[in-house]
Write an enzyme that holds these catalytic residues in place. Structure first.
Site, PDB file in Angstrom:
ATOM      1  N   HIS A  47      38.333  43.571  38.368  1.00  0.00           N
ATOM      2  CA  HIS A  47      38.032  43.560  37.172  1.00  0.00           C
ATOM      3  C   HIS A  47      37.981  42.276  37.172  1.00  0.00           C
ATOM      4  O   HIS A  47      38.568  41.210  36.923  1.00  0.00           O
ATOM      5  CB  HIS A  47      39.485  43.705  36.728  1.00  0.00           C
ATOM      6  CG  HIS A  47      39.435  43.889  35.044  1.00  0.00           C
ATOM      7  ND1 HIS A  47      39.292  44.933  33.594  1.00  0.00           N
ATOM      8  CD2 HIS A  47      38.971  43.184  34.267  1.00  0.00           C
ATOM      9  CE1 HIS A  47      38.776  44.474  32.664  1.00  0.00           C
ATOM     10  NE2 HIS A  47      38.512  43.718  32.736  1.00  0.00           N
TER      11      HIS A  47
ATOM     12  N   HIS B 245      34.869  39.828  35.950  1.00  0.00           N
ATOM     13  CA  HIS B 245      33.386  39.955  34.940  1.00  0.00           C
ATOM     14  C   HIS B 245      32.355  38.628  35.296  1.00  0.00           C
ATOM     15  O   HIS B 245      33.443  37.320  35.677  1.00  0.00           O
ATOM     16  CB  HIS B 245      34.045  39.471  33.263  1.00  0.00           C
ATOM     17  CG  HIS B 245      34.071  40.857  32.401  1.00  0.00           C
ATOM     18  ND1 HIS B 245      33.800  41.964  31.601  1.00  0.00           N
ATOM     19  CD2 HIS B 245      35.574  40.843  32.452  1.00  0.00           C
ATOM     20  CE1 HIS B 245      34.336  42.681  31.380  1.00  0.00           C
ATOM     21  NE2 HIS B 245      36.287  41.940  31.702  1.00  0.00           N
TER      22      HIS B 245
ATOM     23  N   ASP C 255      29.985  37.009  33.337  1.00  0.00           N
ATOM     24  CA  ASP C 255      29.762  35.972  31.985  1.00  0.00           C
ATOM     25  C   ASP C 255      30.650  35.554  31.849  1.00  0.00           C
ATOM     26  O   ASP C 255      30.885  34.793  31.206  1.00  0.00           O
ATOM     27  CB  ASP C 255      29.175  36.893  30.995  1.00  0.00           C
ATOM     28  CG  ASP C 255      29.770  37.979  30.786  1.00  0.00           C
ATOM     29  OD1 ASP C 255      30.604  38.731  31.390  1.00  0.00           O
ATOM     30  OD2 ASP C 255      30.364  38.641  29.228  1.00  0.00           O
TER      31      ASP C 255
ATOM     32  N   GLY D 207      34.776  45.339  25.378  1.00  0.00           N
ATOM     33  CA  GLY D 207      34.447  44.738  23.867  1.00  0.00           C
ATOM     34  C   GLY D 207      35.216  44.761  22.668  1.00  0.00           C
ATOM     35  O   GLY D 207      36.471  45.290  23.747  1.00  0.00           O
TER      36      GLY D 207
ATOM     37  N   HIS E 233      37.596  49.939  29.736  1.00  0.00           N
ATOM     38  CA  HIS E 233      38.553  49.167  28.287  1.00  0.00           C
ATOM     39  C   HIS E 233      39.811  49.916  28.463  1.00  0.00           C
ATOM     40  O   HIS E 233      39.149  50.073  27.045  1.00  0.00           O
ATOM     41  CB  HIS E 233      38.194  47.974  28.454  1.00  0.00           C
ATOM     42  CG  HIS E 233      37.667  46.689  29.489  1.00  0.00           C
ATOM     43  ND1 HIS E 233      36.834  46.419  30.137  1.00  0.00           N
ATOM     44  CD2 HIS E 233      37.902  45.640  29.269  1.00  0.00           C
ATOM     45  CE1 HIS E 233      36.440  45.257  30.572  1.00  0.00           C
ATOM     46  NE2 HIS E 233      37.133  44.814  29.869  1.00  0.00           N
TER      47      HIS E 233
ATOM     48  N   GLU F  42      44.484  47.531  25.925  1.00  0.00           N
ATOM     49  CA  GLU F  42      45.020  46.077  26.075  1.00  0.00           C
ATOM     50  C   GLU F  42      44.818  45.419  24.561  1.00  0.00           C
ATOM     51  O   GLU F  42      45.303  45.106  23.866  1.00  0.00           O
ATOM     52  CB  GLU F  42      42.873  45.785  26.244  1.00  0.00           C
ATOM     53  CG  GLU F  42      43.619  43.633  26.319  1.00  0.00           C
ATOM     54  CD  GLU F  42      41.948  43.252  27.116  1.00  0.00           C
ATOM     55  OE1 GLU F  42      42.465  41.730  27.544  1.00  0.00           O
ATOM     56  OE2 GLU F  42      41.219  44.051  26.978  1.00  0.00           O
TER      57      GLU F  42
ATOM     58  N   ASP G 117      40.314  38.715  35.750  1.00  0.00           N
ATOM     59  CA  ASP G 117      39.773  39.435  34.142  1.00  0.00           C
ATOM     60  C   ASP G 117      38.678  38.187  33.941  1.00  0.00           C
ATOM     61  O   ASP G 117      37.007  38.432  34.549  1.00  0.00           O
ATOM     62  CB  ASP G 117      40.514  39.335  32.996  1.00  0.00           C
ATOM     63  CG  ASP G 117      39.751  40.071  31.490  1.00  0.00           C
ATOM     64  OD1 ASP G 117      39.169  40.276  32.688  1.00  0.00           O
ATOM     65  OD2 ASP G 117      40.323  39.980  30.668  1.00  0.00           O
TER      66      ASP G 117
END
Length: 370
Positions: free
Chosen positions: A28, A30, A32, A189, A216, A219, A308
């Protein structure tokens, strides 16, 4: 360029930390959310994008403080800046290459780059061209590592944005590139108010095509989100999933009662992609000692440890492991167990997973002592 220059220790990690030498897996992570601050400054200057600060080290601090502020607007602003400088094939390729090299520096031997191509079309790229650019970057990073006697394998997790209405097209994109680096699909998102089932046509298409899925869930939203991800949308893994503890009641350390979903997650060993430092920023726990990860590990759930967003949380897999060792009492055997969990649930063919466990993980952990 020397291996030390190419692969400096991650921010906040000592070169002498034995945990740095452990072989790791990052499921996990990202794309970006893992840019180098210096790269953001350079790319922003090229495209005329205004940053909050212009010095790379000050920018690193700004990202961490904005993401930790408790202000959702400031948190989301951090991604506005990274995505803004990732709108060309050249920029995507560079970011993906550096992302891979930073994984190697962290001791990661397998990493899945999670990112949403639909967010990178502002300067005329197609989603296919964007995926191809990232793949070139990942492969370049793997080749540089190999030239330096280091090993890493990467894959792309093609992600759709759950607040958008484009998930089926993104799923079809992932399927087009399944033999060109795409190893899985995700939705990301705002979770609360945007349930996985809203994207059911995409998940049905992926399920029919036998293509791996992580979602996702658990969370920003709770048990219902996890239920939909696993039981309706056929997710093989859960991105985060920390709030599965809301389906568990505890009358004492060894006296717990599992709800139906928690029992299913445990009995079927559905992997949980837990991200402790990031979860503290988003309010799942107030301190690492209170994070559900240790409780879930001790009760046999298929826990994995992930960063993350390396930039926003100023973290790495090594740094997450160090927190768990120093503040939650984890031992080397715990770290090995969650790493085997992660590689065992990687979106790779079984023979590759078994080979990496036998050739990389087991000897790598045997060579390190805490």
């Amino acid at each position: 360029m020397s291996s030390e220059t190419l692969f400096p220790a991650p921010s906040g990690v000592s070169e002498s930390d034995p945990l740095l030498r452990l072989p790791k897996v990052s499921l996990h992570d990202h794309l970006d959310g893992g840019l180098r601050p210096a790269t953001i400054v350079e790319l922003a200057a090229e495209v005329g994008h205004q940053l909050p600060v212009g010095d790379p080290e000050e920018l690193r601090v700004w990202f961490r403080e904005a993401a930790s502020s408790g202000d959702l607007v400031r948190y989301l602003e951090t991604f506005d800046h990274t995505i803004a400088v990732m709108q060309t094939a050249e920029a995507l390729e560079r970011v993906a290459t550096e992302w891979t090299l930073d994984q190697v520096a962290d001791g990661v031997i397998y990493a899945e780059a999670r990112w949403a191509p639909e967010q990178h079309l502002g300067q005329g790229l197609t989603m296919d061209a964007a995926v191809e650019a990232v793949q070139r970057g990942l492969q370049a990073g793997e080749a540089i590592a190999a030239d330096q006697g280091r090993f890493i394998k990467t894959g792309q997790l093609i992600t759709a944005m759950r607040h958008a209405d484009n998930s089926l097209a993104v799923a079809e994109l992932a399927l087009r590139h399944r033999d060109g680096g795409a190893v899985g699909f995700d939705i990301a998102g705002a979770e609360d108010g945007f349930p996985p089932s809203a994207h059911l046509p995409a998940f049905q298409a992926l399920h029919r095509a036998c293509f791996p899925v992580t979602i996702h869930a658990g969370e920003a939203a709770g048990v219902d989100s996890i239920f939909e991800a696993v039981q309706i949308c056929h997710a093989q893994r859960i991105g985060h999933g920390a709030r599965i503890v809301e389906d568990i009641t505890s009358a004492g350390e060894d006296d717990i009662a599992l709800g139906r979903l928690a029992s299913w997650i445990l009995d079927h060993q559905v992997p949980l992609e837990l991200c402790p430092s990031s979860n503290l920023q988003t309010g799942i726990a107030a301190a690492i000692e209170e994070h559900p990860i240790t409780f879930l590990k001790e009760h046999g759930f298929a826990v994995t440890v992930n960063p993350d967003n390396r930039l926003m949380s100023d973290t790495s897999v090594t740094k997450e492991m160090r927190l768990l060792v120093d503040r939650c009492g984890w031992e080397l055997a715990d770290l090995e167990w969650v790493t085997v969990n992660a590689l065992g649930s990687a979106f790779l063919p079984l023979d590759e997973r078994e080979r990496l466990i036998d050739d990389q993980l087991v000897p790598g952990f045997a060579a390190v002592s805490l």
